[in-house]
Design a protein around this motif. Sequence first.
Motif, PDB file in Angstrom:
ATOM      1  N   ALA A  92       0.825  -1.223   0.000  1.00 24.32           N
ATOM      2  CA  ALA A  92       0.000   0.000   0.000  1.00 24.32           C
ATOM      3  C   ALA A  92       0.854   1.266   0.000  1.00 24.32           C
ATOM      4  O   ALA A  92       0.669   2.126  -0.869  1.00 24.32           O
ATOM      5  CB  ALA A  92      -0.988  -0.020   1.168  1.00 24.32           C
ATOM      6  N   PRO A  93       1.802   1.410   0.930  1.00 27.69           N
ATOM      7  CA  PRO A  93       2.631   2.619   0.831  1.00 27.69           C
ATOM      8  C   PRO A  93       3.583   2.597  -0.370  1.00 27.69           C
ATOM      9  O   PRO A  93       3.781   3.631  -1.012  1.00 27.69           O
ATOM     10  CB  PRO A  93       3.404   2.652   2.153  1.00 27.69           C
ATOM     11  CG  PRO A  93       3.336   1.277   2.694  1.00 27.69           C
ATOM     12  CD  PRO A  93       2.067   0.676   2.161  1.00 27.69           C
ATOM     13  N   PHE A  94       4.157   1.448  -0.677  1.00 22.48           N
ATOM     14  CA  PHE A  94       5.118   1.386  -1.773  1.00 22.48           C
ATOM     15  C   PHE A  94       4.487   1.741  -3.118  1.00 22.48           C
ATOM     16  O   PHE A  94       5.099   2.448  -3.923  1.00 22.48           O
ATOM     17  CB  PHE A  94       5.736  -0.011  -1.879  1.00 22.48           C
ATOM     18  CG  PHE A  94       6.866  -0.286  -0.926  1.00 22.48           C
ATOM     19  CD1 PHE A  94       7.277   0.626   0.028  1.00 22.48           C
ATOM     20  CD2 PHE A  94       7.523  -1.503  -0.983  1.00 22.48           C
ATOM     21  CE1 PHE A  94       8.328   0.358   0.903  1.00 22.48           C
ATOM     22  CE2 PHE A  94       8.580  -1.791  -0.119  1.00 22.48           C
ATOM     23  CZ  PHE A  94       8.976  -0.862   0.814  1.00 22.48           C
ATOM     24  N   LEU A  95       3.280   1.232  -3.369  1.00 16.59           N
ATOM     25  CA  LEU A  95       2.688   1.357  -4.693  1.00 16.59           C
ATOM     26  C   LEU A  95       1.585   2.410  -4.801  1.00 16.59           C
ATOM     27  O   LEU A  95       1.215   2.795  -5.907  1.00 16.59           O
ATOM     28  CB  LEU A  95       2.134  -0.003  -5.145  1.00 16.59           C
ATOM     29  CG  LEU A  95       3.161  -1.131  -5.197  1.00 16.59           C
ATOM     30  CD1 LEU A  95       2.488  -2.452  -5.542  1.00 16.59           C
ATOM     31  CD2 LEU A  95       4.277  -0.809  -6.190  1.00 16.59           C
ATOM     32  N   LEU A  96       1.072   2.876  -3.665  1.00 13.63           N
ATOM     33  CA  LEU A  96      -0.015   3.847  -3.700  1.00 13.63           C
ATOM     34  C   LEU A  96       0.353   5.148  -2.994  1.00 13.63           C
ATOM     35  O   LEU A  96       0.421   6.210  -3.611  1.00 13.63           O
ATOM     36  CB  LEU A  96      -1.281   3.241  -3.071  1.00 13.63           C
ATOM     37  CG  LEU A  96      -2.490   4.167  -2.956  1.00 13.63           C
ATOM     38  CD1 LEU A  96      -3.016   4.524  -4.328  1.00 13.63           C
ATOM     39  CD2 LEU A  96      -3.566   3.521  -2.116  1.00 13.63           C
ATOM     40  N   MET A  97       0.595   5.068  -1.698  1.00 14.21           N
ATOM     41  CA  MET A  97       0.775   6.277  -0.894  1.00 14.21           C
ATOM     42  C   MET A  97       2.042   7.051  -1.273  1.00 14.21           C
ATOM     43  O   MET A  97       1.980   8.262  -1.498  1.00 14.21           O
ATOM     44  CB  MET A  97       0.818   5.926   0.598  1.00 14.21           C
ATOM     45  CG  MET A  97      -0.399   5.196   1.103  1.00 14.21           C
ATOM     46  SD  MET A  97      -1.922   6.116   0.923  1.00 14.21           S
ATOM     47  CE  MET A  97      -1.602   7.510   1.939  1.00 14.21           C
ATOM     48  N   GLN A  98       3.173   6.381  -1.307  1.00 13.35           N
ATOM     49  CA  GLN A  98       4.426   7.082  -1.593  1.00 13.35           C
ATOM     50  C   GLN A  98       4.434   7.707  -2.987  1.00 13.35           C
ATOM     51  O   GLN A  98       4.788   8.891  -3.115  1.00 13.35           O
ATOM     52  CB  GLN A  98       5.624   6.158  -1.365  1.00 13.35           C
ATOM     53  CG  GLN A  98       5.818   5.838   0.107  1.00 13.35           C
ATOM     54  CD  GLN A  98       6.817   4.735   0.377  1.00 13.35           C
ATOM     55  OE1 GLN A  98       7.357   4.112  -0.535  1.00 13.35           O
ATOM     56  NE2 GLN A  98       7.079   4.474   1.651  1.00 13.35           N
ATOM     57  N   PRO A  99       4.024   6.984  -4.028  1.00 10.52           N
ATOM     58  CA  PRO A  99       3.979   7.647  -5.338  1.00 10.52           C
ATOM     59  C   PRO A  99       2.994   8.819  -5.363  1.00 10.52           C
ATOM     60  O   PRO A  99       3.307   9.877  -5.933  1.00 10.52           O
ATOM     61  CB  PRO A  99       3.527   6.539  -6.293  1.00 10.52           C
ATOM     62  CG  PRO A  99       3.891   5.265  -5.612  1.00 10.52           C
ATOM     63  CD  PRO A  99       3.753   5.548  -4.133  1.00 10.52           C
ATOM     64  N   ALA A 100       1.834   8.656  -4.745  1.00 12.40           N
ATOM     65  CA  ALA A 100       0.828   9.722  -4.764  1.00 12.40           C
ATOM     66  C   ALA A 100       1.281  10.959  -4.003  1.00 12.40           C
ATOM     67  O   ALA A 100       0.876  12.074  -4.324  1.00 12.40           O
ATOM     68  CB  ALA A 100      -0.484   9.203  -4.177  1.00 12.40           C
ATOM     69  N   MET A 101       2.151  10.752  -3.008  1.00 13.00           N
ATOM     70  CA  MET A 101       2.605  11.879  -2.198  1.00 13.00           C
ATOM     71  C   MET A 101       3.929  12.457  -2.687  1.00 13.00           C
ATOM     72  O   MET A 101       4.524  13.314  -2.035  1.00 13.00           O
ATOM     73  CB  MET A 101       2.723  11.444  -0.741  1.00 13.00           C
ATOM     74  CG  MET A 101       1.386  11.131  -0.132  1.00 13.00           C
ATOM     75  SD  MET A 101       1.622  10.748   1.612  1.00 13.00           S
ATOM     76  CE  MET A 101      -0.053  10.411   2.093  1.00 13.00           C
ATOM     77  N   GLY A 102       4.401  11.977  -3.831  1.00 20.62           N
ATOM     78  CA  GLY A 102       5.601  12.544  -4.433  1.00 20.62           C
ATOM     79  C   GLY A 102       6.903  11.880  -4.048  1.00 20.62           C
ATOM     80  O   GLY A 102       7.968  12.360  -4.427  1.00 20.62           O
ATOM     81  N   ALA A 103       6.840  10.773  -3.302  1.00 16.16           N
ATOM     82  CA  ALA A 103       8.065  10.090  -2.885  1.00 16.16           C
ATOM     83  C   ALA A 103       8.500   9.006  -3.871  1.00 16.16           C
ATOM     84  O   ALA A 103       9.544   8.393  -3.696  1.00 16.16           O
ATOM     85  CB  ALA A 103       7.884   9.468  -1.495  1.00 16.16           C
ATOM     86  N   GLY A 104       7.710   8.764  -4.909  1.00 16.78           N
ATOM     87  CA  GLY A 104       8.032   7.745  -5.898  1.00 16.78           C
ATOM     88  C   GLY A 104       7.649   6.347  -5.444  1.00 16.78           C
ATOM     89  O   GLY A 104       7.315   6.121  -4.278  1.00 16.78           O
ATOM     90  N   ILE A 105       7.697   5.409  -6.370  1.00 13.01           N
ATOM     91  CA  ILE A 105       7.393   4.016  -6.055  1.00 13.01           C
ATOM     92  C   ILE A 105       8.431   3.507  -5.073  1.00 13.01           C
ATOM     93  O   ILE A 105       9.636   3.659  -5.294  1.00 13.01           O
ATOM     94  CB  ILE A 105       7.362   3.145  -7.334  1.00 13.01           C
ATOM     95  CG1 ILE A 105       6.179   3.566  -8.221  1.00 13.01           C
ATOM     96  CG2 ILE A 105       7.269   1.657  -6.985  1.00 13.01           C
ATOM     97  CD1 ILE A 105       6.133   2.890  -9.558  1.00 13.01           C
ATOM     98  N   ALA A 106       7.961   2.928  -3.990  1.00 17.49           N
ATOM     99  CA  ALA A 106       8.832   2.374  -2.944  1.00 17.49           C
ATOM    100  C   ALA A 106       9.896   3.378  -2.510  1.00 17.49           C
ATOM    101  O   ALA A 106      11.064   3.047  -2.376  1.00 17.49           O
ATOM    102  CB  ALA A 106       9.449   1.056  -3.393  1.00 17.49           C
ATOM    103  N   ALA A 107       9.473   4.617  -2.309  1.00 19.30           N
ATOM    104  CA  ALA A 107      10.337   5.681  -1.793  1.00 19.30           C
ATOM    105  C   ALA A 107      11.528   5.990  -2.694  1.00 19.30           C
ATOM    106  O   ALA A 107      12.547   6.494  -2.235  1.00 19.30           O
ATOM    107  CB  ALA A 107      10.808   5.345  -0.376  1.00 19.30           C
ATOM    108  N   SER A 108      11.395   5.731  -3.990  1.00 17.33           N
ATOM    109  CA  SER A 108      12.525   5.895  -4.911  1.00 17.33           C
ATOM    110  C   SER A 108      13.001   7.334  -5.042  1.00 17.33           C
ATOM    111  O   SER A 108      14.145   7.564  -5.438  1.00 17.33           O
ATOM    112  CB  SER A 108      12.162   5.342  -6.296  1.00 17.33           C
ATOM    113  OG  SER A 108      11.065   6.064  -6.842  1.00 17.33           O
TER     114      SER A 108
END
Length: 173
Positions: A116-132
């Motif tokens: 959920a955070p890797f594929l949804l939350m982080q990308p949506a919040m500008g941190a990229g997929i899996a905090a990339s």
Amino acid sequence: MADHTTTMLIHATVIGTGATLVMDAWAMLRKRLLGVPALNYGMVGRWLAWLPRGRFHHQPIAATPSVRGEQAIGWIAHYLTGIAFAGILLGLWGLDWVRQPTLAPALIVGIGSVAAPFLLMQPAMGAGIAASRTPRPNLARLHSLVTHAVFGVGMYAAGWAARLIAYPGWSLA
């Protein structure tokens, strides 16, 4: 006697809330021992509050204007998400899991919940997929994996608590 759906909802609420409390306790301990800041669930609330306004992606979420009540929205969403993942656990393993909780299913769902955070939350919040797009993505990923494993352990512990509440005549053995 409660019907099956009501029983599942009650158990998911107890287990999800308990597991989320364990995860939050871990975050406080991690902050105290390792100096790792706890997540700001206000940012989750901000993201959710902007969804009905047609904004899914933020670059980054901290630059998006704040929304009244975002802290409360974020914390409520955090606990509802924990309950939802407990519901997934019970949906996959059934109420028999509450009668005899085992660690593996709880860890599978707990660690799996990191999607959920890797594929949804982080990308949506500008941190990229899996905090990339974060300064130290591998460290961020490790912290996320450990935190979600702790959530899984929390579901296991809360599963035992639910068992003792729902089936008080049973022993821990």
